[in-house]
Design a protein around this motif. Structure first.
Motif, PDB file in Angstrom:
ATOM      1  N   ASN A 135       0.838  -1.202   0.000  1.00  0.00           N
ATOM      2  CA  ASN A 135       0.000   0.000   0.000  1.00  0.00           C
ATOM      3  C   ASN A 135       0.872   1.252   0.000  1.00  0.00           C
TER       4      ASN A 135
ATOM      5  N   LEU B  90       0.780   4.130  -2.833  1.00  0.00           N
ATOM      6  CA  LEU B  90       0.553   5.551  -2.555  1.00  0.00           C
ATOM      7  C   LEU B  90       1.506   6.419  -3.366  1.00  0.00           C
TER       8      LEU B  90
ATOM      9  N   ARG C 241       0.162   8.853  -6.492  1.00  0.00           N
ATOM     10  CA  ARG C 241       0.417  10.303  -6.417  1.00  0.00           C
ATOM     11  C   ARG C 241       0.800  10.806  -7.820  1.00  0.00           C
TER      12      ARG C 241
ATOM     13  N   THR D  84      -2.858  17.002  -5.418  1.00  0.00           N
ATOM     14  CA  THR D  84      -2.768  16.073  -4.292  1.00  0.00           C
ATOM     15  C   THR D  84      -2.196  16.739  -3.043  1.00  0.00           C
TER      16      THR D  84
ATOM     17  N   ARG E 138      -3.964  13.661   0.846  1.00  0.00           N
ATOM     18  CA  ARG E 138      -3.684  12.268   1.224  1.00  0.00           C
ATOM     19  C   ARG E 138      -4.923  11.392   1.044  1.00  0.00           C
TER      20      ARG E 138
ATOM     21  N   GLN F 105      -5.048   7.979  -1.220  1.00  0.00           N
ATOM     22  CA  GLN F 105      -5.450   6.691  -0.654  1.00  0.00           C
ATOM     23  C   GLN F 105      -6.746   6.199  -1.288  1.00  0.00           C
TER      24      GLN F 105
ATOM     25  N   VAL G  82      -5.910   4.662  -4.558  1.00  0.00           N
ATOM     26  CA  VAL G  82      -5.288   3.347  -4.359  1.00  0.00           C
ATOM     27  C   VAL G  82      -6.365   2.284  -4.133  1.00  0.00           C
ATOM     28  N   VAL G  83      -7.319   2.580  -3.276  1.00  0.00           N
ATOM     29  CA  VAL G  83      -8.392   1.615  -2.985  1.00  0.00           C
ATOM     30  C   VAL G  83      -9.249   1.364  -4.221  1.00  0.00           C
TER      31      VAL G  83
END
Length: 259
Positions: free
Chosen positions: A150, A154, A158, A168, A174, A178, A181-182
């Motif tokens: 993870n 990240l 970015r 960002t 942040r 995130q 990413v999910v």
């Protein structure tokens, strides 16, 4: 016969010899450079080949070194662990995506720009799909490895958001990273089982995830605006408290100051 000091007819001059040697050296260097890939990339590609053919947990560091034609010492200089080699794949994918041209989408909504960037990321991952399918299955029961990956994700996303022209920085930056990413991880789960060349299921999933994230960020922005006065009051109270404590300490040290 009188010697003129000139070279015999047909004999190459020293400058020509030097030029020929330089040209040969350049050709040899170019040939060697072409024959032997970047060692970091070689290690990553070796791991992907091995992971496509055998279980992830059966792959040893020595196997990667042999497959990449590297010594253990050379591999150690490049990567500290097998997981780090896997993390190196993310950097290769990042570069493939970032080298692409997104200028034709500059006037599109942020949602469309992000969709395009993340689909390009999946395209770059396609050659490694069999390996990633095996790795994904093996790591589902390894929370420590997933946490480490993870962190890698990240950093990658970015740059994906930057490629899509999405900010960002700031208090919500942040959360954006995130959330991406999910959203991408959920899309990859569908992609790994999507054998349709058109990737219809994958694209539908990615579109839903991006829209869901967009809605969440809008609510987060609204919540931030609504709570701005409360945060301002909280900051003012926190600033006043140190001043009061300093005044009390000063009075204790010099009673006359309190009069």
């Amino acid at each position: 016969m009188k010697e003129t000091g000139e070279p015999r007819s047909g004999a190459p001059k020293s400058g020509a010899k030097a030029g020929a040697k330089t040209g040969q050296a350049k050709q040899t260097a170019a040939s060697e450079s072409h024959a032997k890939p970047n060692p970091r990339e070689a290690a990553v590609e070796a791991l992907m080949r091995l992971a496509a053919e055998q279980p992830w947990n059966d792959i040893e560091i020595g196997d990667i070194a042999r497959e990449a034609d590297l010594s253990l010492a050379e591999l150690r200089e490049l990567f500290p662990s097998k997981g780090a080699v896997l993390g190196g794949l993310s950097r290769l994918i990042d570069r493939a995506v970032l080298e692409g041209d997104s200028s034709d989408l500059a006037d599109e909504p942020a949602r469309e720009r992000l969709f395009d960037v993340l689909m390009r990321r999946l395209d770059a991952m396609t050659p490694y799909k069999p390996a990633l399918r095996r790795i994904s299955f093996a790591l589902r029961g390894d929370p420590l490895s997933m946490l480490a990956l993870n962190g890698v994700a990240l950093n990658s996303h970015r740059y994906m958001l930057a490629a899509a022209g999405i900010d960002t920085e700031g208090p919500l930056g942040r959360i954006k990273i995130q959330g991406t990413v999910v959203a991408f991880a959920r899309t990859v789960e569908v992609w790994l089982d999507d054998d349709d060349p058109a990737l219809a299921r994958t694209m539908a999933k990615l579109d839903r995830e991006i829209r869901r994230g967009e809605t969440f960020m809008e609510r987060a922005e609204d919540a931030r605006r609504l709570t701005a006065p409360l945060r301002a009051i909280g900051r003012a109270l926190m600033e006043r408290r140190p001043r009061r404590e300093r005044a009390e300490r000063s009075a204790d040290e010099d009673p006359a100051a309190a009069i």
